[in-house]
Design a protein around this motif. Structure first.
Motif, PDB file in Angstrom:
ATOM      1  N   ASN A   1       0.825  -1.207   0.000  1.00  0.00           N
ATOM      2  CA  ASN A   1       0.000   0.000   0.000  1.00  0.00           C
ATOM      3  C   ASN A   1       0.859   1.258   0.000  1.00  0.00           C
ATOM      4  O   ASN A   1       0.563   2.219  -0.709  1.00  0.00           O
ATOM      5  N   ASP A   2       1.918   1.254   0.793  1.00  0.00           N
ATOM      6  CA  ASP A   2       2.842   2.393   0.807  1.00  0.00           C
ATOM      7  C   ASP A   2       3.474   2.600  -0.570  1.00  0.00           C
ATOM      8  O   ASP A   2       3.597   3.726  -1.050  1.00  0.00           O
ATOM      9  N   GLU A   3       3.873   1.497  -1.199  1.00  0.00           N
ATOM     10  CA  GLU A   3       4.467   1.576  -2.528  1.00  0.00           C
ATOM     11  C   GLU A   3       3.455   2.116  -3.540  1.00  0.00           C
ATOM     12  O   GLU A   3       3.790   2.937  -4.403  1.00  0.00           O
ATOM     13  N   TYR A   4       2.195   1.678  -3.425  1.00  0.00           N
ATOM     14  CA  TYR A   4       1.148   2.151  -4.323  1.00  0.00           C
ATOM     15  C   TYR A   4       0.949   3.664  -4.181  1.00  0.00           C
ATOM     16  O   TYR A   4       0.849   4.376  -5.174  1.00  0.00           O
ATOM     17  N   ILE A   5       0.920   4.134  -2.949  1.00  0.00           N
ATOM     18  CA  ILE A   5       0.754   5.572  -2.701  1.00  0.00           C
ATOM     19  C   ILE A   5       1.932   6.351  -3.269  1.00  0.00           C
ATOM     20  O   ILE A   5       1.764   7.376  -3.938  1.00  0.00           O
ATOM     21  N   GLU A   6       3.149   5.864  -3.021  1.00  0.00           N
ATOM     22  CA  GLU A   6       4.344   6.536  -3.532  1.00  0.00           C
ATOM     23  C   GLU A   6       4.355   6.555  -5.060  1.00  0.00           C
ATOM     24  O   GLU A   6       4.659   7.570  -5.688  1.00  0.00           O
ATOM     25  N   LEU A   7       4.002   5.437  -5.663  1.00  0.00           N
ATOM     26  CA  LEU A   7       3.957   5.345  -7.114  1.00  0.00           C
ATOM     27  C   LEU A   7       2.905   6.295  -7.686  1.00  0.00           C
ATOM     28  O   LEU A   7       3.147   6.978  -8.683  1.00  0.00           O
ATOM     29  N   THR A   8       1.751   6.370  -7.048  1.00  0.00           N
ATOM     30  CA  THR A   8       0.692   7.274  -7.486  1.00  0.00           C
ATOM     31  C   THR A   8       1.177   8.718  -7.436  1.00  0.00           C
ATOM     32  O   THR A   8       0.933   9.500  -8.376  1.00  0.00           O
ATOM     33  N   ASN A   9       1.877   9.079  -6.385  1.00  0.00           N
ATOM     34  CA  ASN A   9       2.443  10.431  -6.279  1.00  0.00           C
ATOM     35  C   ASN A   9       3.458  10.702  -7.384  1.00  0.00           C
ATOM     36  O   ASN A   9       3.485  11.787  -7.970  1.00  0.00           O
ATOM     37  N   ARG A  10       4.298   9.731  -7.675  1.00  0.00           N
ATOM     38  CA  ARG A  10       5.300   9.897  -8.730  1.00  0.00           C
ATOM     39  C   ARG A  10       4.647  10.021 -10.107  1.00  0.00           C
ATOM     40  O   ARG A  10       5.110  10.794 -10.947  1.00  0.00           O
ATOM     41  N   ILE A  11       3.579   9.268 -10.317  1.00  0.00           N
ATOM     42  CA  ILE A  11       2.845   9.366 -11.582  1.00  0.00           C
ATOM     43  C   ILE A  11       2.261  10.764 -11.731  1.00  0.00           C
ATOM     44  O   ILE A  11       2.354  11.373 -12.804  1.00  0.00           O
ATOM     45  N   GLN A  12       1.687  11.286 -10.670  1.00  0.00           N
ATOM     46  CA  GLN A  12       1.108  12.630 -10.722  1.00  0.00           C
ATOM     47  C   GLN A  12       2.184  13.677 -11.033  1.00  0.00           C
ATOM     48  O   GLN A  12       1.962  14.583 -11.837  1.00  0.00           O
ATOM     49  N   LYS A  13       3.331  13.541 -10.398  1.00  0.00           N
ATOM     50  CA  LYS A  13       4.430  14.485 -10.653  1.00  0.00           C
ATOM     51  C   LYS A  13       4.913  14.398 -12.102  1.00  0.00           C
ATOM     52  O   LYS A  13       5.186  15.420 -12.729  1.00  0.00           O
TER      53      LYS A  13
END
Length: 81
Positions: A10-22
């Motif tokens: 879940n932490d990885e998913y959140i981090e990945l989602t943030n990176r995608i947005q950036k």
């Protein structure tokens, strides 16, 4: 699998989602004119692959969570026997 494993996913998913947005913001029209064609192509390819990984990770999380809930439910039934 342990709960910690699900939390890490879940932490990885959140981090990945943030990176995608950036990357989406960077990749946007504002910066598009400043990038050469090949760099723009690579960023587009990277974004596409990151989104694919995000979808796969989300499926893994749902699957592992459903298994955990199923096993929890089975053990609850055993306790009531």
């Amino acid at each position: 699998m342990s709960q910690d494993y699900l939390e890490r996913m879940n932490d990885e998913y959140i981090e990945l989602t943030n990176r995608i947005q950036k990357l989406k913001i960077f990749y946007g029209l504002k910066y598009q004119r400043q990038l050469d064609g090949f760099t723009y192509y690579l960023l587009k390819k990277q974004l596409k692959q990151m989104k694919a990984y995000q979808r796969t990770l989300k499926l893994r999380i749902k699957y592992e969570d459903s298994k955990r809930q199923e096993h929890g439910h089975i053990s609850d039934q055993k306790d009531s026997d």
